[in-house]
Design a protein around this motif. Sequence first.
Motif, PDB file in Angstrom:
ATOM      1  N   UNK A 315      66.322  62.336  50.421  1.00  0.00           N
ATOM      2  CA  UNK A 315      64.737  61.964  50.496  1.00  0.00           C
ATOM      3  C   UNK A 315      64.393  62.115  51.882  1.00  0.00           C
ATOM      4  N   UNK A 316      65.113  61.997  52.872  1.00  0.00           N
ATOM      5  CA  UNK A 316      64.798  62.375  54.386  1.00  0.00           C
ATOM      6  C   UNK A 316      64.710  63.903  54.685  1.00  0.00           C
ATOM      7  N   UNK A 317      65.497  64.711  53.948  1.00  0.00           N
ATOM      8  CA  UNK A 317      65.218  66.117  53.979  1.00  0.00           C
ATOM      9  C   UNK A 317      63.996  66.477  53.108  1.00  0.00           C
ATOM     10  N   UNK A 318      63.839  65.915  52.013  1.00  0.00           N
ATOM     11  CA  UNK A 318      62.727  66.389  51.377  1.00  0.00           C
ATOM     12  C   UNK A 318      61.241  65.894  52.210  1.00  0.00           C
ATOM     13  N   UNK A 319      61.409  64.757  52.840  1.00  0.00           N
ATOM     14  CA  UNK A 319      60.221  64.397  53.682  1.00  0.00           C
ATOM     15  C   UNK A 319      59.957  65.486  54.758  1.00  0.00           C
ATOM     16  N   UNK A 320      61.042  65.905  55.388  1.00  0.00           N
ATOM     17  CA  UNK A 320      60.889  67.184  56.402  1.00  0.00           C
ATOM     18  C   UNK A 320      60.293  68.166  55.885  1.00  0.00           C
ATOM     19  N   UNK A 321      60.900  68.583  54.704  1.00  0.00           N
ATOM     20  CA  UNK A 321      60.374  69.771  54.269  1.00  0.00           C
ATOM     21  C   UNK A 321      59.051  69.650  53.901  1.00  0.00           C
ATOM     22  N   UNK A 322      58.424  68.605  53.343  1.00  0.00           N
ATOM     23  CA  UNK A 322      57.238  68.247  52.965  1.00  0.00           C
ATOM     24  C   UNK A 322      56.251  68.421  53.930  1.00  0.00           C
ATOM     25  N   UNK A 323      56.583  68.148  55.222  1.00  0.00           N
ATOM     26  CA  UNK A 323      55.898  67.768  56.322  1.00  0.00           C
ATOM     27  C   UNK A 323      55.731  69.165  56.791  1.00  0.00           C
ATOM     28  N   UNK A 324      56.737  70.359  56.943  1.00  0.00           N
ATOM     29  CA  UNK A 324      56.461  71.528  57.192  1.00  0.00           C
ATOM     30  C   UNK A 324      55.585  72.335  56.136  1.00  0.00           C
ATOM     31  N   UNK A 325      55.809  71.871  54.801  1.00  0.00           N
ATOM     32  CA  UNK A 325      55.012  72.540  53.530  1.00  0.00           C
ATOM     33  C   UNK A 325      53.547  72.449  53.987  1.00  0.00           C
ATOM     34  N   UNK A 326      52.957  71.399  54.720  1.00  0.00           N
ATOM     35  CA  UNK A 326      51.519  71.229  54.936  1.00  0.00           C
ATOM     36  C   UNK A 326      50.981  72.471  55.793  1.00  0.00           C
ATOM     37  N   UNK A 327      51.661  72.949  56.585  1.00  0.00           N
ATOM     38  CA  UNK A 327      51.067  74.194  57.328  1.00  0.00           C
ATOM     39  C   UNK A 327      51.887  75.325  57.220  1.00  0.00           C
ATOM     40  N   UNK A 328      52.818  75.434  56.261  1.00  0.00           N
ATOM     41  CA  UNK A 328      53.591  76.587  55.800  1.00  0.00           C
ATOM     42  C   UNK A 328      54.611  76.878  57.050  1.00  0.00           C
ATOM     43  N   UNK A 329      55.182  75.864  57.921  1.00  0.00           N
ATOM     44  CA  UNK A 329      56.050  76.031  59.027  1.00  0.00           C
ATOM     45  C   UNK A 329      55.264  76.450  60.150  1.00  0.00           C
ATOM     46  N   UNK A 330      54.065  76.528  60.281  1.00  0.00           N
ATOM     47  CA  UNK A 330      53.290  76.946  61.361  1.00  0.00           C
ATOM     48  C   UNK A 330      52.877  78.372  61.498  1.00  0.00           C
ATOM     49  N   UNK A 331      52.735  78.658  62.865  1.00  0.00           N
ATOM     50  CA  UNK A 331      52.410  80.106  63.164  1.00  0.00           C
ATOM     51  C   UNK A 331      53.672  81.124  62.711  1.00  0.00           C
ATOM     52  N   UNK A 332      53.326  82.331  62.687  1.00  0.00           N
ATOM     53  CA  UNK A 332      54.199  83.353  62.183  1.00  0.00           C
ATOM     54  C   UNK A 332      54.969  83.450  63.395  1.00  0.00           C
ATOM     55  N   UNK A 333      54.489  83.401  64.585  1.00  0.00           N
ATOM     56  CA  UNK A 333      55.325  83.749  65.783  1.00  0.00           C
ATOM     57  C   UNK A 333      55.979  82.404  66.143  1.00  0.00           C
ATOM     58  N   UNK A 334      56.524  81.583  65.355  1.00  0.00           N
ATOM     59  CA  UNK A 334      56.899  80.169  65.481  1.00  0.00           C
ATOM     60  C   UNK A 334      58.486  80.158  64.747  1.00  0.00           C
ATOM     61  N   UNK A 335      59.385  79.787  65.426  1.00  0.00           N
ATOM     62  CA  UNK A 335      60.779  79.605  64.728  1.00  0.00           C
ATOM     63  C   UNK A 335      60.815  78.690  63.519  1.00  0.00           C
ATOM     64  N   UNK A 336      59.563  77.816  63.404  1.00  0.00           N
ATOM     65  CA  UNK A 336      59.624  76.979  62.413  1.00  0.00           C
ATOM     66  C   UNK A 336      59.135  77.618  61.107  1.00  0.00           C
TER      67      UNK A 336
END
Length: 377
Positions: A315-336
Amino acid sequence: MLNDEAIHKSSMSRSIHAKATRQPFVVSSKVISIAIVPLFVISQFIRSALPDKYFYDSTSILNMVNGDTQEYLQRDSTYRATADFYRVMNVLGFDTLQQWSIALSIIGCLMLMPIVLRLPNLCLLDTLLCLTSIALLNIYVFSISKDMIQFIVFYCIAAILNMSNRRPVLAASSAFLLLITEAIFYRSYYLLVAIVFILVVLMLLKIRSKGGKTKSTLRAGFWFIFEVVLIVLVMLVSMKVIAPNLYDQLVSVRDETGLSRVGSTDAQTVIINLFPGDGIFVSLVNWFVNGLRMMIPIELFFKGKSYILFIVFQLLIVRLYVRNLGDYGGSVRNARFFGFCLFTAYVVVSFFFEPDFGSWVRHEVAAFPIFCVLLKQ
């Protein structure tokens, strides 16, 4: 006027104090790095107390490294490649699982230090995810196994992705080539991970070109999952038409590896398809349902209290993934951004293959370097 000024200063002081008290509890990356050593020691004790069933593959690879020619010839090419890798590494003449575990845990922990130290200050739940991951790595991954090699590959990919702010195309293509290399030598299904990774990157670039980011995280998540399902559907249809043998292997692998293990004491958490059949629609439904089961493993509550920690970890992994889902991992020039695309591809393909929850957590935690990328701002 003095009274007014005193009142104003007092009000400002209370405002600053109130803001300070509202700051969330955070943990420095230095604290997590310090915890690596005691977690290494504790994990070695836990590992030594676990039953042999957790280390069948490691025992087999060890036997091959130690010169068991019969087992070497019986195993497939990926196991032979793994045994050859460790045989080349074995300059100190290790011949027991414990020796390999201690040595590889030391190497693994030294590799963890720099990526952990580069993390930002973390909230309590993210800190718990990191500490749990480090413990699981020492118990299950840092041993004579394919998983250690998988960890090294993810480690190299994470290092490459951290350069994506300068050359995003080079970072994505290098990650793709590393996945292909692992597919050739160690795990053939990483070819699918590599392909889905590129498809998810292209999909998100298309979403962004259309004005892509929605204000609603829920809506963003829905449409992203919908398009991922379309990618999987197109992949299944294409394989069915172009490579029917590969399609049959893909949709039948779970039943072939799992059905024979049902009822075994060594396979209490086996994952079996809920719907029989190998058609495209049934396979897509099974893939989606198994994905939900693996990401939110509530069914493990009914299998015993010992699985609660795994549920929390997942569930902690899902939480981290959903948080990144909110902005699709950020900028294209972002490692995230690329880390988000890669982890998406990894879980999408794993939903087809993982035979049980035990192997799922072992393979998933090997992606900890990618977790560290997702934890960055």
